[in-house]
Structures are given as structure tokens and as C-alpha cells.
Design a protein around this motif. Structure first.
Motif, PDB file in Angstrom:
ATOM      1  N   ARG A  48       0.833  -1.200   0.000  1.00 21.55           N
ATOM      2  CA  ARG A  48       0.000   0.000   0.000  1.00 21.55           C
ATOM      3  C   ARG A  48       0.868   1.249   0.000  1.00 21.55           C
ATOM      4  O   ARG A  48       1.870   1.312   0.710  1.00 21.55           O
ATOM      5  CB  ARG A  48      -0.871  -0.024   1.250  1.00 21.55           C
ATOM      6  N   VAL A  49       0.461   2.243  -0.776  1.00 21.73           N
ATOM      7  CA  VAL A  49       1.109   3.546  -0.812  1.00 21.73           C
ATOM      8  C   VAL A  49       0.051   4.587  -0.471  1.00 21.73           C
ATOM      9  O   VAL A  49      -0.991   4.644  -1.125  1.00 21.73           O
ATOM     10  CB  VAL A  49       1.706   3.861  -2.202  1.00 21.73           C
ATOM     11  N   PHE A  50       0.299   5.388   0.565  1.00 21.91           N
ATOM     12  CA  PHE A  50      -0.580   6.490   0.927  1.00 21.91           C
ATOM     13  C   PHE A  50       0.167   7.787   0.659  1.00 21.91           C
ATOM     14  O   PHE A  50       1.309   7.958   1.114  1.00 21.91           O
ATOM     15  CB  PHE A  50      -0.953   6.443   2.415  1.00 21.91           C
ATOM     16  N   ILE A  51      -0.479   8.706  -0.066  1.00 21.20           N
ATOM     17  CA  ILE A  51       0.126  10.003  -0.359  1.00 21.20           C
ATOM     18  C   ILE A  51      -0.832  11.094   0.111  1.00 21.20           C
ATOM     19  O   ILE A  51      -1.938  11.217  -0.397  1.00 21.20           O
ATOM     20  CB  ILE A  51       0.394  10.186  -1.863  1.00 21.20           C
ATOM     21  N   GLU A  52      -0.382  11.891   1.082  1.00 19.94           N
ATOM     22  CA  GLU A  52      -1.199  13.002   1.590  1.00 19.94           C
ATOM     23  C   GLU A  52      -0.786  14.293   0.876  1.00 19.94           C
ATOM     24  O   GLU A  52       0.410  14.589   0.773  1.00 19.94           O
ATOM     25  CB  GLU A  52      -0.992  13.154   3.092  1.00 19.94           C
ATOM     26  N   VAL A  53      -1.783  15.028   0.386  1.00 20.61           N
ATOM     27  CA  VAL A  53      -1.525  16.282  -0.321  1.00 20.61           C
ATOM     28  C   VAL A  53      -2.496  17.366   0.170  1.00 20.61           C
ATOM     29  O   VAL A  53      -3.559  17.058   0.710  1.00 20.61           O
ATOM     30  CB  VAL A  53      -1.663  16.108  -1.853  1.00 20.61           C
ATOM     31  N   PRO A  54      -2.149  18.659  -0.025  1.00 24.12           N
ATOM     32  CA  PRO A  54      -3.015  19.743   0.452  1.00 24.12           C
ATOM     33  C   PRO A  54      -4.386  19.764  -0.211  1.00 24.12           C
ATOM     34  O   PRO A  54      -5.385  20.040   0.449  1.00 24.12           O
ATOM     35  CB  PRO A  54      -2.240  21.018   0.095  1.00 24.12           C
ATOM     36  N   ASP A  55      -4.436  19.490  -1.512  1.00 19.17           N
ATOM     37  CA  ASP A  55      -5.716  19.480  -2.231  1.00 19.17           C
ATOM     38  C   ASP A  55      -5.555  18.663  -3.509  1.00 19.17           C
ATOM     39  O   ASP A  55      -4.466  18.223  -3.835  1.00 19.17           O
ATOM     40  CB  ASP A  55      -6.218  20.894  -2.535  1.00 19.17           C
ATOM     41  N   GLU A  56      -6.657  18.491  -4.231  1.00 22.53           N
ATOM     42  CA  GLU A  56      -6.630  17.598  -5.389  1.00 22.53           C
ATOM     43  C   GLU A  56      -5.751  18.084  -6.532  1.00 22.53           C
ATOM     44  O   GLU A  56      -5.358  17.289  -7.381  1.00 22.53           O
ATOM     45  CB  GLU A  56      -8.040  17.288  -5.881  1.00 22.53           C
ATOM     46  N   ARG A  67       0.851  -4.582  -8.271  1.00 23.31           N
ATOM     47  CA  ARG A  67       0.200  -5.216  -7.120  1.00 23.31           C
ATOM     48  C   ARG A  67       0.158  -4.317  -5.888  1.00 23.31           C
ATOM     49  O   ARG A  67      -0.208  -4.760  -4.805  1.00 23.31           O
ATOM     50  CB  ARG A  67       0.903  -6.527  -6.776  1.00 23.31           C
ATOM     51  N   MET A  68       0.538  -3.065  -6.079  1.00 17.77           N
ATOM     52  CA  MET A  68       0.489  -2.109  -4.966  1.00 17.77           C
ATOM     53  C   MET A  68      -0.686  -1.170  -5.189  1.00 17.77           C
ATOM     54  O   MET A  68      -0.927  -0.708  -6.294  1.00 17.77           O
ATOM     55  CB  MET A  68       1.800  -1.335  -4.867  1.00 17.77           C
ATOM     56  N   THR A  69      -1.404  -0.880  -4.107  1.00 16.67           N
ATOM     57  CA  THR A  69      -2.546   0.031  -4.156  1.00 16.67           C
ATOM     58  C   THR A  69      -2.082   1.413  -3.716  1.00 16.67           C
ATOM     59  O   THR A  69      -1.453   1.559  -2.664  1.00 16.67           O
ATOM     60  CB  THR A  69      -3.662  -0.461  -3.214  1.00 16.67           C
ATOM     61  N   LEU A  70      -2.400   2.417  -4.520  1.00 15.34           N
ATOM     62  CA  LEU A  70      -2.007   3.786  -4.230  1.00 15.34           C
ATOM     63  C   LEU A  70      -3.242   4.606  -3.880  1.00 15.34           C
ATOM     64  O   LEU A  70      -4.233   4.562  -4.606  1.00 15.34           O
ATOM     65  CB  LEU A  70      -1.305   4.379  -5.461  1.00 15.34           C
ATOM     66  N   THR A  71      -3.191   5.305  -2.758  1.00 16.56           N
ATOM     67  CA  THR A  71      -4.315   6.113  -2.300  1.00 16.56           C
ATOM     68  C   THR A  71      -3.858   7.546  -2.052  1.00 16.56           C
ATOM     69  O   THR A  71      -2.905   7.776  -1.295  1.00 16.56           O
ATOM     70  CB  THR A  71      -4.910   5.542  -0.997  1.00 16.56           C
ATOM     71  N   TRP A  72      -4.550   8.499  -2.703  1.00 17.26           N
ATOM     72  CA  TRP A  72      -4.305   9.921  -2.466  1.00 17.26           C
ATOM     73  C   TRP A  72      -5.192  10.379  -1.316  1.00 17.26           C
ATOM     74  O   TRP A  72      -6.379  10.087  -1.303  1.00 17.26           O
ATOM     75  CB  TRP A  72      -4.643  10.738  -3.715  1.00 17.26           C
TER      76      TRP A  72
END
Length: 154
Positions: A48-56, A67-72
Motif C-alpha cells: 500500500r502507498v498512501f500520499i497526503e496532499v493539500p488538495d486535489e 500489485r500495490m494500491t495507491l491512495t491519495w
């Protein structure tokens, strides 16, 4: 029976090939580091990859193994601490997402999840604390930027 740790196309297709799960976090300050890390992972990597950002407007194309799930995680669309009426602070969405993920995915005593935490200090420190105190992850198994001075392996 042994399992192969070699990472080439044929090995990755083999059913007995060892696949280590990855947990990777990043924020808008560490996107280059994230891209570099993901480019070095074997194509058969899972996790799993989680990426936190200020806005879209910060969301974009990030290439990860299939095979890795990426979530913004868009902070502008998230609330802060319950009952405060505040907006989501930097690192807060990452810490919540990782805590929820860890509660579901880190359930085996012999878990070999590779944890790489990029991004801001506050969120990273909170995640390290949560993973070590609540989920039993050894601090030496968590990799963070050296500049943070957190007691982790390099």
C-alpha cells in the motif's frame, strides 16, 4: 521447500516466489523521494502507498508496481481531530490511514512488512509511535528520512 528471492520476470510469476508486503507513505514534500523509491521496487512488489496532499491539484500520475494500491489523501476534503471543527493538519490524514491499514493488515507475528515513511516529521513520528506501540512493529523495521532523527534502521 525454498522460495526464490531473485527478482526477475520469471521469478515474479512463480507461485512460490516470496513476496514481501510494503507500506509506503509520502506527502507533497516527498514526491520525488517517493517516485525514486517506487522505481526501485521489484515489479512483483505488493502493498500500500498512501500520499497526503493539500488538495486535489496535487494529485497526479505516480507509477507503482501493479500489485500495490495507491491512495491519495486530500487534506482539504478531510476534517481535523474529532470535535475540534478544525481542518486536517499536515500528517494527520496519513497517520489515520496507516493506523486503519495496520489494524487490518499487520496481524501476523512473523509479519515481514517493509515500512518506508516519507513526508513531514509530525505525521511520520506519529505513525512510528502507532506502529511500534499499538501494532508491535520493531522500530528497526521502519525506515524514515535520516534528517528526522527517529530511532530507525537505515
Amino acid at each position: 521447500m525454498t522460495t526464490s528471492t531473485e527478482h526477475n520476470a520469471a521469478a515474479c510469476r512463480a507461485s512460490r516466489h516470496t513476496r514481501v508486503q510494503h507500506l509506503v507513505t509520502a506527502d507533497e514534500t516527498s514526491l520525488v523521494e517517493l517516485e525514486t523509491l517506487l522505481a526501485t521496487l521489484p515489479i512483483c512488489s505488493t502493498g500500500r502507498v498512501f500520499i497526503e496532499v493539500p488538495d486535489e491539484s496535487w494529485t497526479g500520475l505516480v507509477t507503482a508496481p501493479p500489485r500495490m494500491t495507491l491512495t491519495w489523501l486530500d487534506r482539504s476534503r478531510r476534517a481535523g481531530a474529532p470535535g475540534t471543527g478544525r481542518g486536517c493538519a499536515p500528517g494527520e490524514a496519513l497517520a489515520r490511514a496507516v493506523s486503519g491499514w495496520a489494524g487490518e493488515m499487520l496481524c501476523a507475528d512473523d509479519d515481514a512488512t517493509r515500512v518506508v515513511l516519507l513526508g513531514g516529521y509530525l505525521g511520520t513520528a506519529e505513525i512510528v509511535d502507532d506502529l511500534t506501540s499499538r501494532h508491535g512493529v520493531e522500530a528497526s523495521a521502519i525506515h524514515t528520512p535520516e534528517r528526522f532523527g527517529l530511532a530507525t534502521a537505515r
